[in-house]
Design a protein around this motif. Structure first.
Motif, short mmCIF file in Angstrom:
data_model
loop_
_atom_site.label_atom_id
_atom_site.label_comp_id
_atom_site.label_asym_id
_atom_site.label_seq_id
_atom_site.Cartn_x
_atom_site.Cartn_y
_atom_site.Cartn_z
N PHE A 201 -17.36 85.80 69.86
CA PHE A 201 -18.36 86.79 69.42
C PHE A 201 -18.34 86.94 67.90
CE2 PHE A 201 -19.59 91.13 68.32
CZ PHE A 201 -20.83 91.22 68.94
N ASP A 202 -17.16 86.97 67.31
CA ASP A 202 -17.04 87.13 65.86
C ASP A 202 -17.47 85.89 65.09
OD1 ASP A 202 -16.04 89.65 66.28
OD2 ASP A 202 -13.94 89.06 66.10
N ALA A 203 -17.46 84.73 65.77
CA ALA A 203 -17.71 83.47 65.08
C ALA A 203 -19.17 83.03 65.13
CB ALA A 203 -16.82 82.37 65.67
N GLN A 204 -20.07 83.90 65.53
CA GLN A 204 -21.46 83.48 65.68
C GLN A 204 -22.07 83.00 64.36
OE1 GLN A 204 -22.86 83.09 68.72
NE2 GLN A 204 -20.80 83.70 69.37
N GLU A 205 -21.72 83.64 63.25
CA GLU A 205 -22.29 83.24 61.97
C GLU A 205 -21.62 81.99 61.40
OE1 GLU A 205 -22.24 86.44 59.21
OE2 GLU A 205 -23.50 87.75 60.44
N ASN A 206 -20.38 81.74 61.77
CA ASN A 206 -19.66 80.55 61.29
C ASN A 206 -18.88 79.93 62.44
OD1 ASN A 206 -18.41 78.58 59.68
ND2 ASN A 206 -16.76 79.97 59.08
N PRO A 207 -19.57 79.31 63.39
CA PRO A 207 -18.89 78.79 64.59
C PRO A 207 -17.78 77.80 64.29
CG PRO A 207 -21.27 78.77 64.87
CD PRO A 207 -21.01 79.08 63.43
N ALA A 208 -18.02 76.90 63.33
CA ALA A 208 -17.03 75.86 63.03
C ALA A 208 -15.73 76.43 62.49
CB ALA A 208 -17.61 74.85 62.05
N GLY A 209 -15.75 77.71 62.09
CA GLY A 209 -14.55 78.34 61.56
C GLY A 209 -13.56 78.76 62.63
N LEU A 210 -13.93 78.58 63.89
CA LEU A 210 -13.01 78.90 64.99
C LEU A 210 -12.49 77.60 65.58
CD1 LEU A 210 -11.68 80.84 66.99
CD2 LEU A 210 -13.79 80.80 68.35
N CYS A 211 -11.18 77.41 65.51
CA CYS A 211 -10.56 76.18 66.02
C CYS A 211 -9.56 76.50 67.12
CB CYS A 211 -9.87 75.43 64.88
SG CYS A 211 -10.99 74.77 63.63
N LEU A 212 -9.35 75.51 67.97
CA LEU A 212 -8.41 75.65 69.08
C LEU A 212 -7.46 74.47 69.10
CD1 LEU A 212 -7.37 76.82 71.80
CD2 LEU A 212 -9.25 75.58 72.93
N ILE A 213 -6.16 74.78 69.12
CA ILE A 213 -5.12 73.78 69.29
C ILE A 213 -4.51 73.96 70.68
CG2 ILE A 213 -2.91 72.88 68.47
CD1 ILE A 213 -3.50 74.16 65.76
N ILE A 214 -4.50 72.91 71.47
CA ILE A 214 -3.77 72.93 72.74
C ILE A 214 -2.64 71.92 72.63
CG2 ILE A 214 -3.86 72.53 75.22
CD1 ILE A 214 -6.71 73.38 75.27
N SER A 215 -1.42 72.37 72.88
CA SER A 215 -0.26 71.48 72.80
C SER A 215 0.46 71.43 74.14
CB SER A 215 0.70 71.93 71.70
OG SER A 215 1.29 73.17 72.05
N ASP A 216 1.14 70.32 74.38
CA ASP A 216 1.84 70.11 75.64
C ASP A 216 3.16 69.41 75.34
OD1 ASP A 216 1.14 69.71 78.87
OD2 ASP A 216 2.52 68.22 78.04
N ILE A 217 4.26 69.97 75.85
CA ILE A 217 5.57 69.35 75.63
C ILE A 217 5.65 68.05 76.43
CG2 ILE A 217 8.06 69.64 75.91
CD1 ILE A 217 7.66 72.63 75.57
N ASP A 218 5.99 66.97 75.75
CA ASP A 218 5.98 65.64 76.37
C ASP A 218 7.09 65.48 77.40
OD1 ASP A 218 3.85 64.90 74.73
OD2 ASP A 218 5.20 64.25 73.12
#
Length: 351
Positions: A201-218
């Motif tokens: 909701f907060d990122a509507q004006e700058n969508p690309a400014g919201l990033c997601l990192i998903i990590s998984d222990i090998d």
């Protein structure tokens, strides 16, 4: 005296989390009576009451304090099914407050009648000085009594207000606890979903400014098989501690599930998210963990990472998560212990 919500059943905690959200959304006063009414509504043990509440919530005028009092008097005041300790404590608090309000109302009515009687007597033109003095004394006595009653009532309501605030804080704490992963003390999947909704909701004006990192222990399953689940839990806690120690103000870190973790980064670029993931990747790879009373460290721990940025209203949160998950899958498939950006996926598709 209010009981501590931490000692109530999990069902009660879930219900009060729902109540807190409903009160915020509908701007409902957090009074003890309103909490009790909504608690019984979400608990669902009284079908007739629930039906009446549903009708009110579908009404354009909706729920308010007056409606809550009516529902309480009509459906809940004689309800003996609320047998839990929490229900009994809540009922006691509400009962005390209702009695105080009734007592104050009775006193106010008595004082009003006394003043009305004095006013009526003063309208007699044939009163002598002694009679006027007696009536005046009665007026002063009634006014003094009303003042004392009002002061006592205010003090009682202040004390009740303190109890309400205490309960409110308990509900807030319970809500936070309900959204915390017990093992790692990071946010859980519910906390992640809530944060995702708010940040999108907060990122509507700058969508690309919201990033997601998903990590998984090998190779975490193999690690558990070799060293046992207790050591595996220690590894999860250690990995979480690495992220928490270096957490930045724009980050929301959660345990996504199992050995997967997610970091939502507000006001961040893909490059900055990549730098953050690399920082974590190096920290866990260089760790030398060992079991108690053993000199030799256990095998090296590594993690893989997938990163995506939000595309705006043209996609939903599932699509956003899906792209980060695809990048993580590629990192796993390409040999693990590495970071893959969503742009790497598109480049591969183009070739």
């Amino acid at each position: 005296m209010l009981i501590d919500i931490q000692d109530t059943p999990d069902k009660a905690k879930r219900i009060f989390n729902t109540i807190t959200v409903a009160f915020d959304e509908q701007n409902i006063n957090p009074t003890p009576l309103n909490y009790f009414v909504w608690y019984q509504y979400f608990k669902g043990d009284n079908p007739k009451f629930r039906q009446a509440m549903d009708a009110i919530l579908n009404d354009p005028f909706g729920y308010n304090d007056r409606v809550g009092k009516r529902l309480y008097d009509e459906f809940l005041v004689e309800d003996d099914n609320a047998a839990s300790e929490f229900d009994r404590a809540f009922r006691r608090l509400i009962g005390v407050m209702v009695k105080k309000m009734h007592a104050w109302s009775d006193k106010l009515e008595t004082h009003t009648k006394e003043l009305d009687a004095c006013t009526s007597k003063l309208s007699d033109p044939n009163l002598n000085a002694e009679q006027v003095k007696a009536i005046t004394n009665s007026v002063l006595h009634a006014a003094s009594s009303m003042k004392e009653s009002s002061k006592a009532f205010q003090e009682e309501m202040t004390q009740s207000s303190i109890e309400v605030k205490h309960l409110r804080q308990q509900l807030i704490d319970a809500r936070a606890e309900a959204m915390q992963d017990e093992l790692t003390e990071l946010g859980n999947r519910k906390a992640f979903n809530n944060a995702m909704e708010e940040l999108i909701f907060d990122a509507q004006e700058n969508p690309a400014g919201l990033c997601l990192i998903i990590s998984d222990i090998d190779h975490f399953k193999k690690f558990n098989d070799n060293y046992g689940h207790l050591v595996g839990d220690s590894v999860l806690r250690y990995y979480a501690s690495i992220m928490k120690k270096t957490k930045r103000d724009n980050e929301t870190i959660c345990r996504f599930g199992g050995e997967e973790f997610a970091i939502l980064l507000a006001n961040s670029s893909l490059e900055e998210a990549h730098e953050r993931a690399e920082e974590i990747r190096q920290a866990i790879e260089s760790a030398h963990l060992k079991r108690k009373n053993e000199v030799e460290p256990i095998s090296t721990i590594t993690a893989s990472f997938g990163i995506a940025s939000y595309k705006g209203s043209k996609e939903n949160s599932e699509d956003f998560i899906g792209r980060a998950d695809q990048a993580l899958y590629k990192a796993k498939n390409d040999g693990r212990n590495r970071i893959v950006l969503e742009t790497d996926l598109s480049e591969n598709t183009a070739t």
